[in-house]
Design a protein around this motif. Structure first.
Motif, PDB file in Angstrom:
ATOM      1  N   ARG A  75       1.404   9.303  -9.596  1.00  0.00           N
ATOM      2  CA  ARG A  75       1.008   8.298 -10.591  1.00  0.00           C
ATOM      3  C   ARG A  75      -0.452   7.941 -10.341  1.00  0.00           C
ATOM      4  N   ILE A  76      -1.302   8.178 -11.336  1.00  0.00           N
ATOM      5  CA  ILE A  76      -2.727   7.854 -11.238  1.00  0.00           C
ATOM      6  C   ILE A  76      -3.029   6.746 -12.233  1.00  0.00           C
ATOM      7  N   SER A  77      -3.445   5.594 -11.733  1.00  0.00           N
ATOM      8  CA  SER A  77      -3.757   4.469 -12.611  1.00  0.00           C
ATOM      9  C   SER A  77      -5.151   3.937 -12.278  1.00  0.00           C
ATOM     10  N   TYR A  78      -5.866   3.524 -13.303  1.00  0.00           N
ATOM     11  CA  TYR A  78      -7.235   3.027 -13.117  1.00  0.00           C
ATOM     12  C   TYR A  78      -7.226   1.528 -12.884  1.00  0.00           C
ATOM     13  N   SER A  79      -7.947   1.084 -11.851  1.00  0.00           N
ATOM     14  CA  SER A  79      -8.094  -0.335 -11.557  1.00  0.00           C
ATOM     15  C   SER A  79      -9.466  -0.794 -12.014  1.00  0.00           C
ATOM     16  N   GLU A  80      -9.483  -1.694 -13.004  1.00  0.00           N
ATOM     17  CA  GLU A  80     -10.747  -2.232 -13.483  1.00  0.00           C
ATOM     18  C   GLU A  80     -11.421  -3.046 -12.388  1.00  0.00           C
ATOM     19  N   PHE A  81     -10.619  -3.727 -11.565  1.00  0.00           N
ATOM     20  CA  PHE A  81     -11.158  -4.533 -10.474  1.00  0.00           C
ATOM     21  C   PHE A  81     -11.873  -3.670  -9.434  1.00  0.00           C
ATOM     22  N   LEU A  82     -11.226  -2.577  -8.997  1.00  0.00           N
ATOM     23  CA  LEU A  82     -11.826  -1.699  -7.997  1.00  0.00           C
ATOM     24  C   LEU A  82     -12.821  -0.722  -8.604  1.00  0.00           C
ATOM     25  N   ASP A  83     -12.722  -0.480  -9.901  1.00  0.00           N
ATOM     26  CA  ASP A  83     -13.417   0.622 -10.554  1.00  0.00           C
ATOM     27  C   ASP A  83     -13.093   1.916  -9.814  1.00  0.00           C
ATOM     28  N   ALA A  84     -11.814   2.107  -9.586  1.00  0.00           N
ATOM     29  CA  ALA A  84     -11.316   3.274  -8.862  1.00  0.00           C
ATOM     30  C   ALA A  84      -9.882   3.525  -9.288  1.00  0.00           C
ATOM     31  N   TYR A  85      -9.297   4.611  -8.785  1.00  0.00           N
ATOM     32  CA  TYR A  85      -7.943   4.992  -9.171  1.00  0.00           C
ATOM     33  C   TYR A  85      -6.966   4.750  -8.026  1.00  0.00           C
ATOM     34  N   MET A  86      -5.810   4.199  -8.370  1.00  0.00           N
ATOM     35  CA  MET A  86      -4.694   4.102  -7.441  1.00  0.00           C
ATOM     36  C   MET A  86      -3.849   5.366  -7.618  1.00  0.00           C
ATOM     37  N   VAL A  87      -3.555   6.039  -6.512  1.00  0.00           N
ATOM     38  CA  VAL A  87      -2.787   7.281  -6.567  1.00  0.00           C
ATOM     39  C   VAL A  87      -1.586   7.133  -5.638  1.00  0.00           C
ATOM     40  N   ASP A  88      -0.391   7.144  -6.196  1.00  0.00           N
ATOM     41  CA  ASP A  88       0.796   7.040  -5.350  1.00  0.00           C
ATOM     42  C   ASP A  88       1.966   7.769  -5.997  1.00  0.00           C
ATOM     43  N   ASN A  89       2.937   8.135  -5.163  1.00  0.00           N
ATOM     44  CA  ASN A  89       4.095   8.862  -5.686  1.00  0.00           C
ATOM     45  C   ASN A  89       5.258   7.942  -5.982  1.00  0.00           C
ATOM     46  N   GLY A  90       5.019   6.623  -5.925  1.00  0.00           N
ATOM     47  CA  GLY A  90       6.017   5.662  -6.352  1.00  0.00           C
ATOM     48  C   GLY A  90       7.118   5.370  -5.371  1.00  0.00           C
ATOM     49  N   ILE A  91       7.007   5.891  -4.140  1.00  0.00           N
ATOM     50  CA  ILE A  91       8.056   5.675  -3.139  1.00  0.00           C
ATOM     51  C   ILE A  91       7.422   5.379  -1.784  1.00  0.00           C
ATOM     52  N   TYR A  92       7.977   4.410  -1.067  1.00  0.00           N
ATOM     53  CA  TYR A  92       7.558   4.171   0.308  1.00  0.00           C
ATOM     54  C   TYR A  92       8.672   4.606   1.252  1.00  0.00           C
ATOM     55  N   ASP A  93       8.314   5.507   2.162  1.00  0.00           N
ATOM     56  CA  ASP A  93       9.256   5.970   3.175  1.00  0.00           C
ATOM     57  C   ASP A  93       8.446   6.346   4.408  1.00  0.00           C
ATOM     58  N   PRO A  94       8.427   5.490   5.423  1.00  0.00           N
ATOM     59  CA  PRO A  94       7.597   5.752   6.606  1.00  0.00           C
ATOM     60  C   PRO A  94       7.978   7.013   7.359  1.00  0.00           C
ATOM     61  N   ALA A  95       9.180   7.540   7.119  1.00  0.00           N
ATOM     62  CA  ALA A  95       9.604   8.768   7.792  1.00  0.00           C
ATOM     63  C   ALA A  95       8.946  10.005   7.199  1.00  0.00           C
ATOM     64  N   ASN A  96       8.326   9.836   6.007  1.00  0.00           N
ATOM     65  CA  ASN A  96       7.659  10.939   5.322  1.00  0.00           C
ATOM     66  C   ASN A  96       6.164  10.632   5.277  1.00  0.00           C
ATOM     67  N   SER A  97       5.352  11.504   5.864  1.00  0.00           N
ATOM     68  CA  SER A  97       3.911  11.243   5.968  1.00  0.00           C
ATOM     69  C   SER A  97       3.243  11.065   4.616  1.00  0.00           C
ATOM     70  N   GLU A  98       3.760  11.736   3.578  1.00  0.00           N
ATOM     71  CA  GLU A  98       3.164  11.619   2.253  1.00  0.00           C
ATOM     72  C   GLU A  98       3.675  10.392   1.486  1.00  0.00           C
ATOM     73  N   LYS A  99       4.658   9.698   2.062  1.00  0.00           N
ATOM     74  CA  LYS A  99       5.220   8.527   1.389  1.00  0.00           C
ATOM     75  C   LYS A  99       5.063   7.258   2.226  1.00  0.00           C
ATOM     76  N   GLY A 100       4.187   7.316   3.226  1.00  0.00           N
ATOM     77  CA  GLY A 100       3.983   6.168   4.095  1.00  0.00           C
ATOM     78  C   GLY A 100       2.903   5.228   3.610  1.00  0.00           C
ATOM     79  N   GLY A 101       2.342   5.526   2.448  1.00  0.00           N
ATOM     80  CA  GLY A 101       1.289   4.670   1.898  1.00  0.00           C
ATOM     81  C   GLY A 101       0.873   5.179   0.531  1.00  0.00           C
ATOM     82  N   PHE A 102      -0.373   4.941   0.174  1.00  0.00           N
ATOM     83  CA  PHE A 102      -0.899   5.398  -1.100  1.00  0.00           C
ATOM     84  C   PHE A 102      -2.369   5.743  -0.909  1.00  0.00           C
ATOM     85  N   LYS A 103      -3.005   6.205  -1.954  1.00  0.00           N
ATOM     86  CA  LYS A 103      -4.398   6.635  -1.857  1.00  0.00           C
ATOM     87  C   LYS A 103      -5.242   5.920  -2.907  1.00  0.00           C
TER      88      LYS A 103
END
Length: 345
Positions: free
Chosen positions: A206-234
């Motif tokens: 999921r790529i969404s634009y933040s007007e506040f940051l003037d940047a993009y939030m990139v995340d896969n919509g799930i948090y799971d600390p056991a999975n390195s790709e799901k332990g946060g967002f970009k």
């Protein structure tokens, strides 16, 4: 003896229930609404449809209601809530499509709910905005304007393939992923700029634009600390810099969307079974470093963040019955100010 056994059984059941409740609230530092952040209710019913709120500026929230601002049918009207003055204004009969940088796109529909005319401009000066040709569609995520269908998330028949983001930002997918290749995706700040190769899997997030940051939030919509790709967002900055943001370790595992704030991040948490025990409940959580604060639970829709990153608007009801209710209590637009008390620069 029987009485003592019953008392022991009651104590055991009580202890088990307390353990369960503690587990459900793990990572939530407050029950219900946080006293630090007041939730302000407009009391205004919202029209069933796109379930969205948008910010015209830092003081005005735009959404859909009807002429009476209460359940009971009637055509959808654009409605503005000025959170500074408290004034509610019903603008005119139309459906809201999107808004960005002060520009709003609306649509008129016929009795069969088919679009007839599009309009774009400021809410005070909307001008008819016809579709240039049949291969165009409204980009409701980034620029709120007509863009070629082939550059807006549609799987292409051939490569290279361009995916448009905000303004001149875009990805070019040079090669598709195959069993023997990871594929290649190049990010461009603008046409003619030097491209930066980024992981191609980002395009499935999921790529969404933040007007506040003037940047993009990139995340896969799930948090799971056991999975390195799901332990946060970009966060993808518009110059192509990509940085990782780790979630608090006390965060609840499950589905969520992330929104950046001036003082942290807002999680639209969508796994109610971990939050309240009800799999259909959602909630808003405030993330600040390792601190997680539960703000509100229930049915959450249409979350949006003000341009200054201080306020979040959303549509809320306590449960699905209240969401569809035609009498009080029913779903309403609410907002939270996370910067209250701060001195403006």
């Amino acid at each position: 003896m029987v009485l003592k056994k019953r008392q022991s059984m009651i104590q055991l059941v009580t202890m088990v229930m307390l353990v369960i409740l503690a587990a459900l609230c793990s990572g939530c530092e407050s029950k219900g609404t946080s006293s630090e952040y007041k939730i302000v209710d407009s009391g205004i019913w919202t029209y069933l449809g796109l379930d969205q709120t948008v910010w015209l500026d830092n003081d005005r929230i735009l959404f859909e209601s009807n002429k009476t601002l209460k359940p009971g049918g009637g055509a959808a009207h654009l409605t503005v809530w000025n959170i500074t003055t408290g004034k509610i204004e019903s603008s005119h009969k139309a459906r809201l499509v999107c808004a960005r940088n002060g520009n709003v796109v609306t649509v008129e529909r016929d009795e069969m709910s088919r679009p007839t005319k599009f309009y774009r401009g400021t809410l005070e000066n909307l001008i008819e905005h016809p579709m240039p040709h049949s291969e165009m569609m409204i980009d409701s995520l980034f620029d709120c304007d007509w863009v070629p269908k082939a550059t807006w998330g549609v799987v292409p028949p051939s490569y290279p393939y361009t995916r448009k983001l905000h303004g001149d930002n875009h990805f070019v997918t040079v090669d598709r992923e195959t069993r023997t290749s990871n594929g290649r995706a190049i990010y461009y700040e603008k046409s003619g700029s030097e491209g930066i190769e980024l992981p191609i899997y980002l395009l499935s997030y999921r790529i969404s634009y933040s007007e506040f940051l003037d940047a993009y939030m990139v995340d896969n919509g799930i948090y799971d600390p056991a999975n390195s790709e799901k332990g946060g967002f970009k966060v993808l900055e518009r110059n192509g810099n990509l940085r990782d943001v780790q979630m608090p370790k006390s965060m609840l595992i499950g589905k969520q969307y992330i929104y950046p704030l001036k003082n942290g991040y807002l999680s639209e948490y969508r796994d109610g079974k971990h939050l309240t025990g009800n799999p259909f409940d959602c909630g808003l959580l405030l993330l600040q470093g390792e601190k997680v604060t539960r703000l509100i639970v229930g049915s959450i829709h249409g979350v949006s963040i003000s341009p200054d990153g201080c306020k979040a608007a959303f549509i809320h009801s306590r449960d699905s019955n209240e969401y569809f209710s035609q009498k009080k209590p029913y779903r309403t637009v609410k907002f939270i100010n996370f910067c209250k008390g701060e001195t403006k620069p």
